[in-house]
Scaffold this motif. Sequence first.
Motif, PDB file in Angstrom:
ATOM      1  N   ASN A  41       0.901  -1.179   0.013  1.00  0.00           N
ATOM      2  CA  ASN A  41       0.025  -0.005  -0.045  1.00  0.00           C
ATOM      3  C   ASN A  41       0.758   1.213   0.087  1.00  0.00           C
ATOM      4  N   LEU A  42       2.065   1.351   0.602  1.00  0.00           N
ATOM      5  CA  LEU A  42       2.917   2.571   0.613  1.00  0.00           C
ATOM      6  C   LEU A  42       4.072   2.526  -0.170  1.00  0.00           C
ATOM      7  N   LEU A  43       4.480   1.400  -0.822  1.00  0.00           N
ATOM      8  CA  LEU A  43       5.634   1.480  -1.636  1.00  0.00           C
ATOM      9  C   LEU A  43       5.461   2.153  -2.944  1.00  0.00           C
ATOM     10  N   GLU A  44       6.378   2.982  -3.517  1.00  0.00           N
ATOM     11  CA  GLU A  44       6.601   3.614  -4.750  1.00  0.00           C
ATOM     12  C   GLU A  44       7.911   3.303  -5.461  1.00  0.00           C
ATOM     13  N   ASP A  45       7.876   3.102  -6.607  1.00  0.00           N
ATOM     14  CA  ASP A  45       9.014   3.160  -7.410  1.00  0.00           C
ATOM     15  C   ASP A  45      10.142   1.827  -6.896  1.00  0.00           C
ATOM     16  N   GLY A  46       9.607   0.753  -6.180  1.00  0.00           N
ATOM     17  CA  GLY A  46      10.090  -0.202  -6.167  1.00  0.00           C
ATOM     18  C   GLY A  46      11.145  -0.287  -4.636  1.00  0.00           C
ATOM     19  N   GLY A  47      10.563   0.650  -3.728  1.00  0.00           N
ATOM     20  CA  GLY A  47      11.217   0.448  -2.480  1.00  0.00           C
ATOM     21  C   GLY A  47      11.099   1.772  -1.663  1.00  0.00           C
ATOM     22  N   PHE A  48      10.758   2.978  -2.357  1.00  0.00           N
ATOM     23  CA  PHE A  48      10.664   4.317  -1.494  1.00  0.00           C
ATOM     24  C   PHE A  48       8.965   3.977  -0.832  1.00  0.00           C
ATOM     25  N   VAL A  49       9.244   4.427   0.512  1.00  0.00           N
ATOM     26  CA  VAL A  49       8.057   4.251   1.511  1.00  0.00           C
ATOM     27  C   VAL A  49       7.368   5.755   1.851  1.00  0.00           C
ATOM     28  N   ARG A  50       6.145   5.737   1.454  1.00  0.00           N
ATOM     29  CA  ARG A  50       5.184   6.863   1.851  1.00  0.00           C
ATOM     30  C   ARG A  50       4.754   6.614   3.323  1.00  0.00           C
ATOM     31  N   ARG A  51       4.760   7.791   4.006  1.00  0.00           N
ATOM     32  CA  ARG A  51       4.260   7.744   5.403  1.00  0.00           C
ATOM     33  C   ARG A  51       3.118   7.252   5.503  1.00  0.00           C
ATOM     34  N   TYR A  52       2.065   7.680   4.767  1.00  0.00           N
ATOM     35  CA  TYR A  52       0.661   7.201   4.884  1.00  0.00           C
ATOM     36  C   TYR A  52       0.215   7.700   3.597  1.00  0.00           C
ATOM     37  N   ARG A  53      -1.132   7.286   3.256  1.00  0.00           N
ATOM     38  CA  ARG A  53      -1.823   7.713   2.239  1.00  0.00           C
ATOM     39  C   ARG A  53      -2.635   9.239   2.641  1.00  0.00           C
TER      40      ARG A  53
ATOM     41  N   PHE B 266      14.612   4.009   5.053  1.00  0.00           N
ATOM     42  CA  PHE B 266      15.528   3.417   5.618  1.00  0.00           C
ATOM     43  C   PHE B 266      14.954   2.356   6.693  1.00  0.00           C
ATOM     44  N   TRP B 267      13.867   2.904   7.409  1.00  0.00           N
ATOM     45  CA  TRP B 267      13.238   1.587   8.269  1.00  0.00           C
ATOM     46  C   TRP B 267      12.971   0.371   7.801  1.00  0.00           C
ATOM     47  N   LEU B 268      12.183   0.721   6.719  1.00  0.00           N
ATOM     48  CA  LEU B 268      12.066  -0.739   5.807  1.00  0.00           C
ATOM     49  C   LEU B 268      13.465  -1.588   5.487  1.00  0.00           C
ATOM     50  N   ALA B 269      14.469  -0.826   5.130  1.00  0.00           N
ATOM     51  CA  ALA B 269      15.678  -1.560   4.907  1.00  0.00           C
ATOM     52  C   ALA B 269      15.829  -2.370   6.428  1.00  0.00           C
ATOM     53  N   ASP B 270      15.864  -1.616   7.495  1.00  0.00           N
ATOM     54  CA  ASP B 270      16.259  -1.964   8.960  1.00  0.00           C
ATOM     55  C   ASP B 270      15.170  -3.412   9.070  1.00  0.00           C
ATOM     56  N   ASN B 271      13.889  -3.041   8.739  1.00  0.00           N
ATOM     57  CA  ASN B 271      13.078  -4.244   9.050  1.00  0.00           C
ATOM     58  C   ASN B 271      13.498  -5.486   8.093  1.00  0.00           C
ATOM     59  N   TYR B 272      13.978  -5.211   7.147  1.00  0.00           N
ATOM     60  CA  TYR B 272      14.427  -6.337   6.200  1.00  0.00           C
ATOM     61  C   TYR B 272      15.820  -7.036   6.797  1.00  0.00           C
ATOM     62  N   ALA B 273      16.636  -6.311   7.305  1.00  0.00           N
ATOM     63  CA  ALA B 273      17.652  -6.919   7.906  1.00  0.00           C
ATOM     64  C   ALA B 273      17.399  -7.563   8.999  1.00  0.00           C
ATOM     65  N   LEU B 274      16.467  -7.105  10.065  1.00  0.00           N
ATOM     66  CA  LEU B 274      16.143  -7.776  11.303  1.00  0.00           C
ATOM     67  C   LEU B 274      15.440  -9.030  11.012  1.00  0.00           C
ATOM     68  N   ALA B 275      14.631  -9.212   9.689  1.00  0.00           N
ATOM     69  CA  ALA B 275      13.924 -10.510   9.561  1.00  0.00           C
ATOM     70  C   ALA B 275      14.859 -11.464   8.716  1.00  0.00           C
ATOM     71  N   GLY B 276      16.007 -11.265   8.455  1.00  0.00           N
ATOM     72  CA  GLY B 276      16.913 -12.044   7.816  1.00  0.00           C
ATOM     73  C   GLY B 276      16.816 -11.741   6.238  1.00  0.00           C
ATOM     74  N   ARG B 277      16.077 -10.756   5.849  1.00  0.00           N
ATOM     75  CA  ARG B 277      16.322 -10.595   4.236  1.00  0.00           C
ATOM     76  C   ARG B 277      17.381  -9.362   4.032  1.00  0.00           C
ATOM     77  N   HIS B 278      18.557 -10.122   3.926  1.00  0.00           N
ATOM     78  CA  HIS B 278      19.857  -9.157   4.135  1.00  0.00           C
ATOM     79  C   HIS B 278      19.856  -8.719   2.775  1.00  0.00           C
ATOM     80  N   GLU B 279      19.626  -9.521   1.372  1.00  0.00           N
ATOM     81  CA  GLU B 279      19.891  -8.955   0.184  1.00  0.00           C
ATOM     82  C   GLU B 279      18.829  -7.933  -0.086  1.00  0.00           C
ATOM     83  N   ASP B 280      17.738  -8.070   0.362  1.00  0.00           N
ATOM     84  CA  ASP B 280      16.684  -6.854   0.017  1.00  0.00           C
ATOM     85  C   ASP B 280      17.175  -5.762   0.677  1.00  0.00           C
TER      86      ASP B 280
END
Length: 609
Positions: free
Chosen positions: A499-511, A531-545
């Motif tokens: 719902n909030l991703l744009e252009d393959g990774g950029f995150v909107r705060r909300y609609r 950047f927080w989404l990248a942190d979430n990926y790292a925490l969940a083990g999605r290191h390449e993402d």
Amino acid sequence: MGRARAFGVSERIEEYALIGDCQTAALVSRAGSIDWMCLPRFDSGACFAAILGTRDHGRWVVAPTLAPARIERSYRKDTLVLDTTFHVEGGAVKVSDFMPVRHGVPRVVRIIEGLHGSVRMRTELVVRFDYGSIVPWVRKDDHGIVAIAGADSLHLDSEIPLHGEGFKTVGEIDVAAGQTVAMCLTWHPSHVQRPRDIDPREALQSTISFWREWASHCTYEREEYRDAVMRSLITLKALTHAQTGGIVAAPTTSLPEQLGGIRNWDYRYCWVRDATFTLFALVQNGYLDEARAWREWLLRALAGDPAKMQILYGVDGERRVREEELPWLPGYENSRPVRAGNAAIEQRQLDVYGEIMDALHQCHRFGLESEAAAWDLRRVLLEYLESCWDQPDEGIWEVRGPQRQFTHSKVMAWVAFDRAVRRVEHVGGDADALARWRAQRDRIHEDVCTKAFDTDLQSFVQYYGSKMVDASLLMIPMVGFLEAKDPRVQGTVRAIEKNLLEDGGFVRRYRTAARIDGLPEGEGVFLPCSFWLADNYALAGRHEDARVLFEKLLSLRNDVGLLSEEYDPVARRLVGNFPQAFTHVSLVNSARSVANGHGNAPARLRREP
């Protein structure tokens, strides 16, 4: 060839670089124009405001008279000294711009150095005090000119001969290879005797030494992303007021979140939330002196009734930051209104209590000595929070719509009690309070998990009863409320991706919607949330993402490593106030989580005592 582009063309936000003296700052365009500067401190009136209007609202240009064939610029390594090299027909020159770390009054120094051939250089100074509204009286003196209006006085000491020309001060000179020409602009109160002149070349060396000595204390050990981290840390230091310890969110006002829109806010103040994030980025990289100074600023600013705690303060801790519009300024690319002050000072944002508690907790964890007054402050804040955590508020995004039960605010209330519990468990004492705080922490946790999680969406939602997600929900695993691999967190991440991703990774705060934030729809993607989404990926083990997203975000930095608050993925431009502390903080923290690459998150993202 024509005149230099510097003389009359507005710049994109990403065309600017920052210089500063740890009490105020200026923006220098790629074309050699200082288009924004407030004196004597971050939140003072601007004497150069061209970025929010035209050249007639104040600026200072130093550039070749011929349009350059090529422009290159960079900071001297580990400093805030900016070098801009202009290549023109017949030669090349380098202009070094900096503000000496202040010992008295603010100054801007500009040194022109001939590199090869001979280049005709021009300076054009347009001083307009009070955000471009006041034309000063200007007179010559022995070494340059003096501009005075009301309480403000500026003196330009110049090795270029100057003369007046249509309410501006100009001068031209030929600069040959090996030759240097210096100019120094000094502000002082108009009723005070002019300060003693400085040697610009000696000031350059002392400024370089200051920044490199400060940078040498950085404890970021990895080579990977080291330059990006160091540039961000220097930027954060530049936004920290050396005398008071206050940390401003950005050095600018009213750079729009949507080009041509009305989401134009003044960020030249000390947001408690933003400062706590900045503090964490500094302390985890070895900078405890700034943490100590900020803690003292906090104790002064928050003194009094905790119910009257504000979300933002002036640089000195002032409580009155009245918002007003400046109608004589047309705004950046006609983005109106231009504002000074910020009405969000009147808002209730309950998450701030959690951020304060976490910041003080992290300071202690990283070695800052305990202070009884700081612990007393925490106790008072917790006592107040016990009585109001379940009330609605405006939330982290400072919506100007109705108050709601925002999920992020509840999560951060949980953080406040959690950090107090861990503090007492670690050092002892306060047994009665410990039992009460544990119970309160558990109560809030159950409330959030029951009321903020939508079983149909399999996601946490923006506020109780909502069907929308919000990027602030990415903080849930980052503050330890739930583990990153918890199915509820994973479902929330998927909902945000949908719902909030744009252009393959950029995150909107909300609609954005008027019924939520009381404003017309539309803004860029919010870079800290990305950047927080990248942190979430790292925490969940999605290191390449995590790595791919992080490096995509790094690619948005301008040529000198700076980022604004938001990014417009359609226009492919930086938008919002610039440079933005919140964004650079998030970069620093994400660099650690991504570079680790083994599922080890930065210290804030681990549940440690």
